[in-house]
Design a protein around this motif. Structure first.
Motif, mmCIF file in Angstrom:
data_model
loop_
_atom_site.group_PDB
_atom_site.id
_atom_site.type_symbol
_atom_site.label_atom_id
_atom_site.label_comp_id
_atom_site.label_asym_id
_atom_site.label_seq_id
_atom_site.Cartn_x
_atom_site.Cartn_y
_atom_site.Cartn_z
ATOM 1 N N GLU A 127 -17.062 106.349 -6.855
ATOM 2 C CA GLU A 127 -18.493 106.625 -6.584
ATOM 3 C C GLU A 127 -19.863 107.474 -6.855
ATOM 4 O O GLU A 127 -20.931 107.759 -7.048
ATOM 5 N N ASN A 128 -19.017 108.810 -7.137
ATOM 6 C CA ASN A 128 -19.418 110.646 -7.317
ATOM 7 C C ASN A 128 -18.574 111.000 -8.811
ATOM 8 O O ASN A 128 -17.740 111.815 -8.575
ATOM 9 N N TRP A 129 -19.159 110.324 -9.760
ATOM 10 C CA TRP A 129 -18.269 111.684 -11.077
ATOM 11 C C TRP A 129 -19.360 112.269 -11.779
ATOM 12 O O TRP A 129 -20.717 111.937 -11.877
ATOM 13 N N ARG A 130 -18.897 113.543 -12.219
ATOM 14 C CA ARG A 130 -19.291 114.346 -13.273
ATOM 15 C C ARG A 130 -18.610 114.103 -13.827
ATOM 16 O O ARG A 130 -17.068 114.018 -14.344
ATOM 17 N N ILE A 131 -19.829 113.476 -15.888
ATOM 18 C CA ILE A 131 -19.134 113.767 -16.879
ATOM 19 C C ILE A 131 -19.471 114.602 -17.366
ATOM 20 O O ILE A 131 -20.572 114.745 -17.456
ATOM 21 N N TRP A 132 -18.724 114.961 -18.952
ATOM 22 C CA TRP A 132 -19.628 116.167 -19.312
ATOM 23 C C TRP A 132 -18.690 116.142 -20.780
ATOM 24 O O TRP A 132 -17.568 115.654 -21.201
ATOM 25 N N LYS A 133 -19.233 116.923 -22.122
ATOM 26 C CA LYS A 133 -19.048 117.128 -22.987
ATOM 27 C C LYS A 133 -18.970 118.720 -22.898
ATOM 28 O O LYS A 133 -19.584 119.607 -22.959
ATOM 29 N N ALA A 134 -17.412 119.541 -23.316
ATOM 30 C CA ALA A 134 -17.313 120.865 -23.653
ATOM 31 C C ALA A 134 -17.941 121.537 -24.180
ATOM 32 O O ALA A 134 -19.757 121.582 -24.999
ATOM 33 N N ASN A 135 -19.147 122.797 -22.655
ATOM 34 C CA ASN A 135 -20.036 123.385 -23.204
ATOM 35 C C ASN A 135 -21.290 122.871 -23.114
ATOM 36 O O ASN A 135 -23.201 123.429 -23.912
ATOM 37 N N GLN A 136 -22.053 121.447 -22.693
ATOM 38 C CA GLN A 136 -22.779 120.548 -22.951
ATOM 39 C C GLN A 136 -23.150 120.479 -21.035
ATOM 40 O O GLN A 136 -22.118 120.585 -20.251
ATOM 41 N N PRO A 137 -24.250 120.068 -20.661
ATOM 42 C CA PRO A 137 -24.094 120.154 -18.877
ATOM 43 C C PRO A 137 -23.406 118.822 -18.419
ATOM 44 O O PRO A 137 -23.627 118.112 -19.465
ATOM 45 N N TYR A 138 -22.722 119.022 -17.795
ATOM 46 C CA TYR A 138 -22.928 117.296 -16.495
ATOM 47 C C TYR A 138 -23.273 116.478 -16.548
ATOM 48 O O TYR A 138 -24.838 116.742 -16.000
ATOM 49 N N VAL A 139 -23.658 115.003 -16.593
ATOM 50 C CA VAL A 139 -24.198 114.375 -16.174
ATOM 51 C C VAL A 139 -23.282 113.394 -14.783
ATOM 52 O O VAL A 139 -22.502 112.752 -15.105
ATOM 53 N N VAL A 140 -24.360 113.613 -13.296
ATOM 54 C CA VAL A 140 -23.852 112.887 -12.693
ATOM 55 C C VAL A 140 -24.384 110.941 -12.796
ATOM 56 O O VAL A 140 -24.932 110.855 -13.280
ATOM 57 N N VAL A 141 -23.079 110.343 -12.853
ATOM 58 C CA VAL A 141 -22.826 109.067 -12.834
ATOM 59 C C VAL A 141 -22.145 108.595 -10.912
ATOM 60 O O VAL A 141 -21.472 109.302 -10.461
ATOM 61 N N ASP A 142 -22.272 107.351 -10.582
ATOM 62 C CA ASP A 142 -21.911 106.777 -9.593
ATOM 63 C C ASP A 142 -20.129 106.054 -10.162
ATOM 64 O O ASP A 142 -19.758 107.443 -10.038
ATOM 65 N N ARG A 143 -20.672 105.380 -9.976
ATOM 66 C CA ARG A 143 -19.250 104.420 -10.876
ATOM 67 C C ARG A 143 -18.594 105.650 -12.930
ATOM 68 O O ARG A 143 -19.817 105.345 -13.280
ATOM 69 N N LEU A 144 -17.904 105.555 -12.922
ATOM 70 C CA LEU A 144 -17.080 105.528 -14.015
ATOM 71 C C LEU A 144 -17.412 104.433 -15.044
ATOM 72 O O LEU A 144 -16.879 103.401 -14.523
ATOM 73 N N PRO A 145 -18.288 104.738 -16.267
ATOM 74 C CA PRO A 145 -18.386 103.711 -16.752
ATOM 75 C C PRO A 145 -17.343 102.954 -17.301
ATOM 76 O O PRO A 145 -16.302 104.061 -17.617
ATOM 77 N N GLU A 146 -16.269 102.044 -17.890
ATOM 78 C CA GLU A 146 -15.498 100.901 -18.061
ATOM 79 C C GLU A 146 -15.161 101.861 -19.782
ATOM 80 O O GLU A 146 -13.845 101.405 -19.543
ATOM 81 N N LYS A 147 -16.383 101.891 -20.159
ATOM 82 C CA LYS A 147 -15.832 102.319 -21.795
ATOM 83 C C LYS A 147 -15.516 103.450 -21.487
ATOM 84 O O LYS A 147 -14.168 104.291 -22.454
ATOM 85 N N TYR A 148 -14.852 104.168 -20.728
ATOM 86 C CA TYR A 148 -14.473 105.606 -20.576
ATOM 87 C C TYR A 148 -12.585 105.370 -19.739
ATOM 88 O O TYR A 148 -12.250 106.502 -19.750
ATOM 89 N N HIS A 149 -12.649 104.558 -19.306
ATOM 90 C CA HIS A 149 -11.851 104.289 -18.154
ATOM 91 C C HIS A 149 -9.966 104.705 -19.251
ATOM 92 O O HIS A 149 -8.705 105.847 -19.064
ATOM 93 N N GLY A 150 -10.636 104.734 -20.665
ATOM 94 C CA GLY A 150 -9.021 104.955 -21.158
ATOM 95 C C GLY A 150 -9.382 106.373 -22.480
ATOM 96 O O GLY A 150 -8.163 106.353 -22.767
ATOM 97 N N ILE A 151 -10.317 106.830 -21.845
ATOM 98 C CA ILE A 151 -10.242 107.725 -23.134
ATOM 99 C C ILE A 151 -10.846 109.236 -22.451
ATOM 100 O O ILE A 151 -10.416 109.482 -23.053
ATOM 101 N N ILE A 152 -11.357 109.286 -20.942
ATOM 102 C CA ILE A 152 -11.840 110.172 -20.775
ATOM 103 C C ILE A 152 -10.300 111.600 -20.356
ATOM 104 O O ILE A 152 -9.304 110.320 -20.097
ATOM 105 N N GLU A 153 -10.885 112.551 -19.909
ATOM 106 C CA GLU A 153 -9.590 113.179 -19.503
ATOM 107 C C GLU A 153 -10.527 113.998 -18.133
ATOM 108 O O GLU A 153 -11.392 114.814 -18.440
ATOM 109 N N LEU A 154 -9.627 114.336 -17.567
ATOM 110 C CA LEU A 154 -9.684 114.804 -16.016
ATOM 111 C C LEU A 154 -10.257 116.773 -16.404
ATOM 112 O O LEU A 154 -9.531 117.084 -17.107
ATOM 113 N N GLY A 155 -11.272 116.232 -15.424
ATOM 114 C CA GLY A 155 -12.290 118.049 -16.499
ATOM 115 C C GLY A 155 -11.690 119.082 -15.674
ATOM 116 O O GLY A 155 -11.716 120.317 -15.739
ATOM 117 N N SER A 156 -11.441 118.977 -14.490
ATOM 118 C CA SER A 156 -10.827 120.241 -13.723
ATOM 119 C C SER A 156 -9.539 120.801 -14.468
ATOM 120 O O SER A 156 -8.731 120.723 -15.007
#
Length: 196
Positions: A127-156
């Protein structure tokens, strides 16, 4: 400095966007990736696109064939460490990195702490996610929205052995909390699959 000592100094590894690299897997097959851009949002690491096809060891595709292959995944890497370690080697360069495709790639990771009144406080990482696109500021979200579950790439930033593992099996073999939400996609020929 003595001439003998000059031979021991490791050669500098020059990494530039567009460079194409090959990783070989025990004389079974080889796989390619291309350095796309440097992501200033994630430790100035290299964003690479890894191509899907496993080529026979003795096959020599052209650079054009390599970069026109389907992309298996994007990830953050430190390419020079993989070169120095012998995990992969440079085979050429192509100016077309299809960096526009990064507009559709979402990177993210979860954290098990957040700062509350300037003190780190333990929280549920899912319930504590950071999401972003390359070279753009990250956005803090609580739960990862379901629309990202199949497409998100782990960013570490991934170690070269983790990237090689995903090239070989289709997924990172370690078990991480994010995999309670993110589905892993093994390659059809993978004979193992790790669930958390």
């Amino acid at each position: 400095m003595k001439r003998e000592n000059l031979k021991q100094i490791p050669k500098r590894v020059v990494i530039k966007p567009g460079d194409v690299y090959c990783a070989e897997f025990d004389n079974r097959f080889k796989c390619y990736f291309q350095y796309v851009i440097q992501d200033t949002q994630q430790l100035h690491s290299n964003v690479i696109r890894v191509f899907k096809t496993h080529h026979p060891i003795d096959y020599c595709p052209t650079i054009g064939d390599i970069v026109n292959d389907e992309v298996a995944f994007y990830t953050h890497a430190l390419i020079w460490i993989g070169v120095k370690s012998g995990a992969w080697y440079k085979v050429g360069k192509c100016p077309d990195t299809n960096s526009a495709a990064l507009e559709n790639i979402i990177f993210g990771y979860s954290l098990d702490s957040k700062f509350v009144l300037i003190r780190p406080t333990m929280v549920n990482a899912l319930e504590n996610w950071r999401i972003w696109k390359a070279n753009q500021p990250y956005v803090v979200v609580d739960r990862l929205p379901e629309k990202y579950h199949g497409i998100i790439e782990l960013g570490s930033v991934k170690a070269y052995n983790e990237i090689r593992s995903r090239m070989e099996y289709g997924y990172y073999k370690y078990s991480d909390l994010e995999y309670d939400i993110i589905k892993r996609h093994p390659r059809p020929e993978a004979d193992s699959y790790t669930k958390r």
